[in-house]
Every structure is written in structure tokens, then in C-alpha cells.
Scaffold this active site. Structure first.
Site, PDB file in Angstrom:
ATOM      1  N   ARG A 141     -15.208  20.734  -4.439  1.00  0.00           N
ATOM      2  CA  ARG A 141     -14.671  22.267  -4.152  1.00  0.00           C
ATOM      3  C   ARG A 141     -13.637  21.408  -2.530  1.00  0.00           C
ATOM      4  O   ARG A 141     -12.627  21.871  -3.021  1.00  0.00           O
ATOM      5  CB  ARG A 141     -16.067  23.037  -3.086  1.00  0.00           C
ATOM      6  CG  ARG A 141     -14.846  24.008  -3.114  1.00  0.00           C
ATOM      7  CD  ARG A 141     -16.147  24.854  -3.027  1.00  0.00           C
ATOM      8  NE  ARG A 141     -15.390  26.677  -2.252  1.00  0.00           N
ATOM      9  CZ  ARG A 141     -15.409  26.628  -0.667  1.00  0.00           C
ATOM     10  NH1 ARG A 141     -16.393  26.097  -0.279  1.00  0.00           N
ATOM     11  NH2 ARG A 141     -14.720  28.124   0.157  1.00  0.00           N
TER      12      ARG A 141
ATOM     13  N   ASP B 182       1.022  -1.322   0.337  1.00  0.00           N
ATOM     14  CA  ASP B 182       0.225  -0.326   0.002  1.00  0.00           C
ATOM     15  C   ASP B 182       0.510   1.207  -0.080  1.00  0.00           C
ATOM     16  O   ASP B 182       2.233   1.129   0.418  1.00  0.00           O
ATOM     17  CB  ASP B 182      -1.093  -0.558   1.358  1.00  0.00           C
ATOM     18  CG  ASP B 182      -1.509   1.618   1.202  1.00  0.00           C
ATOM     19  OD1 ASP B 182      -2.486   1.724   0.195  1.00  0.00           O
ATOM     20  OD2 ASP B 182      -1.255   1.605   2.709  1.00  0.00           O
TER      21      ASP B 182
ATOM     22  N   ARG C   7      -3.024   6.972 -10.056  1.00  0.00           N
ATOM     23  CA  ARG C   7      -1.235   6.663 -10.873  1.00  0.00           C
ATOM     24  C   ARG C   7      -0.754   7.902 -10.751  1.00  0.00           C
ATOM     25  O   ARG C   7       0.445   8.350 -10.289  1.00  0.00           O
ATOM     26  CB  ARG C   7      -1.869   6.451 -12.707  1.00  0.00           C
ATOM     27  CG  ARG C   7      -0.216   5.693 -12.819  1.00  0.00           C
ATOM     28  CD  ARG C   7      -0.369   4.759 -14.132  1.00  0.00           C
ATOM     29  NE  ARG C   7       0.870   4.625 -14.731  1.00  0.00           N
ATOM     30  CZ  ARG C   7       0.740   2.981 -14.226  1.00  0.00           C
ATOM     31  NH1 ARG C   7      -0.104   2.338 -13.266  1.00  0.00           N
ATOM     32  NH2 ARG C   7       2.096   3.052 -14.754  1.00  0.00           N
TER      33      ARG C   7
ATOM     34  N   GLU D 133      -0.829  10.090   5.506  1.00  0.00           N
ATOM     35  CA  GLU D 133      -2.198   9.746   6.058  1.00  0.00           C
ATOM     36  C   GLU D 133      -2.989  10.854   6.817  1.00  0.00           C
ATOM     37  O   GLU D 133      -4.255  11.686   7.381  1.00  0.00           O
ATOM     38  CB  GLU D 133      -3.144   8.387   6.391  1.00  0.00           C
ATOM     39  CG  GLU D 133      -2.961   7.353   5.378  1.00  0.00           C
ATOM     40  CD  GLU D 133      -4.472   7.991   4.619  1.00  0.00           C
ATOM     41  OE1 GLU D 133      -5.073   8.558   4.829  1.00  0.00           O
ATOM     42  OE2 GLU D 133      -4.463   5.702   4.146  1.00  0.00           O
TER      43      GLU D 133
ATOM     44  N   ASP E  16      -0.036   5.263   0.681  1.00  0.00           N
ATOM     45  CA  ASP E  16      -0.350   6.306   2.371  1.00  0.00           C
ATOM     46  C   ASP E  16      -1.217   5.281   3.187  1.00  0.00           C
ATOM     47  O   ASP E  16      -1.673   4.823   3.062  1.00  0.00           O
ATOM     48  CB  ASP E  16      -1.463   6.782   1.136  1.00  0.00           C
ATOM     49  CG  ASP E  16      -1.318   7.844   0.697  1.00  0.00           C
ATOM     50  OD1 ASP E  16      -0.382   8.985   0.209  1.00  0.00           O
ATOM     51  OD2 ASP E  16      -2.016   7.023  -0.932  1.00  0.00           O
TER      52      ASP E  16
END
Length: 230
Positions: free
Chosen positions: A67, A8, A113, A17, A10
Site C-alpha cells: 500500500r 545510474d 525497466r 530522488e 534516479d
């Protein structure tokens, strides 16, 4: 036998994170939104499309997700420009071991990506990975197993001969559903009883993963094999 390691990104490779959480809290205050640990933890490990679904369900149909996402992304981009992408302890040493011992490697991240490539290039780690499978390359987000199965297929290794390294609950569930042994390296989410049962083991940091793989590698070379079932 472990032939490939799937990372993984993040919260596992990079300390992003925590930065993402901060960006959500900052933008939430600006947009007068109640950002709670409930929604933050729920979406960790999910791709953008799934995060949008979860946020719309949580905040309601009037929530301006695009937003919110743009402001949070801008906050993180400015942080990366000023401070770089923060690399987790033990990552470089672990990748060096895997390269030296000819393990195949992949990143399987729910981020886009473009984001994955940016972080790898910014940290000089892009050459350590044989393939990238990203959140915008699969239909079903973690906790579905798709991203890990696609990574194993791209590496040409059977799922049971891969090992996943993950920090999130959604990632642990996805790896388990894919039939791939998984080590949890906690970041923002502490291991629950459920996650401990799904994982092969829990390691405090990537520094602790390295001796596990060294022991596994030595056992396999000597003709034995450590148990990696979750």
C-alpha cells in the site's frame, strides 16, 4: 582506456530522488509512519525487492509495504504528469559528447525497466543509450556488483574499460565491487570519507563530469592515459 560510460538514473540523470523522498514523507504522514533520513538514505540505489526487505525490517512485520509503495508511486506519477521528468544539469551535453566520440553507453538503474523506459521516452533521451539494465533484471541489488557487470557484458566492454556515474552510496559500492572506476555526483547523500576512497573522483554536477571526460579523451588520443583507478 574508457570505452563505455554506465549511468545510474534516479538522482544522477533525473532529479527524481528528491521527489521520491517527498512522496515517502507525504505517504508516511498519511499512514502515520516515522519516515526518517536513516531509512530514506539506506534504500537509495536499491531495487524494489531489496527496498521491501529493508522497509519490513525497519518498520516491522505489520507494515503494509505494498500500500505504501502504491501510494508513493501514485504521488510521483501525478507529479510527472503535471511537471514532466526533471533532467539534471549537464546531462544532455554529456550525452552529446559521448555520442559524438563514439563511447558506448548504458543505463544501470535499480528502478524497473518500465520506469526507466518511461523516463527516457518522456525526456527524449532513449536513443542515446545502447542498452538498459534495470533492477528487475538482476537478482542481487546494489550494493552488489551484478547490475554493473551485466551492463558491461551487454556493452561488450571489459569492466576496467567502463566508467560508472553514480550519486548513491549503494551505487558507489556496487561499482567498486565490480572493478569499475566510478565518479560520484552527489544528490541527497554527501560524499563520506569511505565514498571518496571508493570513487575515482567526486564531481559537483554532470557539468563537471564533461571536462573530465574531454581531458581523458584527449589524453587517450594523444597516446597517454589518465589514471582512473578508484
Amino acid at each position: 582506456m574508457i570505452q563505455a560510460v554506465i549511468f545510474d538514473m534516479d538522482g544522477l540523470m533525473f532529479d527524481t530522488e528528491a521527489l521520491s523522498k517527498k512522496s515517502w514523507l507525504v505517504v508516511g504522514r498519511e499512514m502515520k509512519l516515522p519516515i526518517t533520513d536513516e531509512i530514506l538514505h539506506r534504500v537509495i540505489g536499491m531495487n524494489a525487492a531489496r527496498v521491501e526487505q529493508e522497509c519490513m525490517a525497519y518498520f516491522g512485520p505489520d507494515f503494509d509495504y505494498h500500500r505504501f509503495r502504491a501510494l508513493a508511486a501514485d504521488y510521483m506519477s501525478r507529479s510527472f504528469d503535471e511537471n514532466g521528468v526533471p533532467v539534471k544539469r549537464g546531462l544532455r551535453e554529456l550525452l552529446a559528447f559521448l555520442r559524438k566520440n563514439r563511447y558506448k553507453t548504458a543505463v544501470a538503474s535499480s528502478s524497473s525497466r518500465a520506469t526507466v523506459e518511461h523516463h527516457l521516452k518522456a525526456t527524449g533521451l532513449e536513443s542515446y543509450f545502447d542498452t538498459l539494465v534495470c533492477g528487475d533484471m538482476v537478482k542481487q541489488s546494489k550494493p552488489a556488483p551484478d547490475i554493473f557487470l551485466k551492463a558491461a557484458e551487454a556493452l561488450g566492454v571489459k569492466p576496467q574499460n567502463c566508467l560508472v556515474l553514480e550519486d548513491s552510496a549503494n551505487g558507489i559500492r556496487a561499482a567498486h565491487a565490480a572493478g569499475i572506476p566510478v565518479i560520484m555526483v552527489p544528490d541527497l547523500i554527501e560524499p563520506t570519507n569511505e565514498l571518496r576512497q571508493l570513487a575515482w573522483m567526486v564531481c559537483e554536477s554532470l557539468c563537471d563530469v564533461l571536462p573530465v571526460l574531454e581531458q581523458q579523451h584527449t589524453a587517450e588520443l594523444s597516446g597517454g592515459e589518465e589514471q582512473t583507478d578508484g
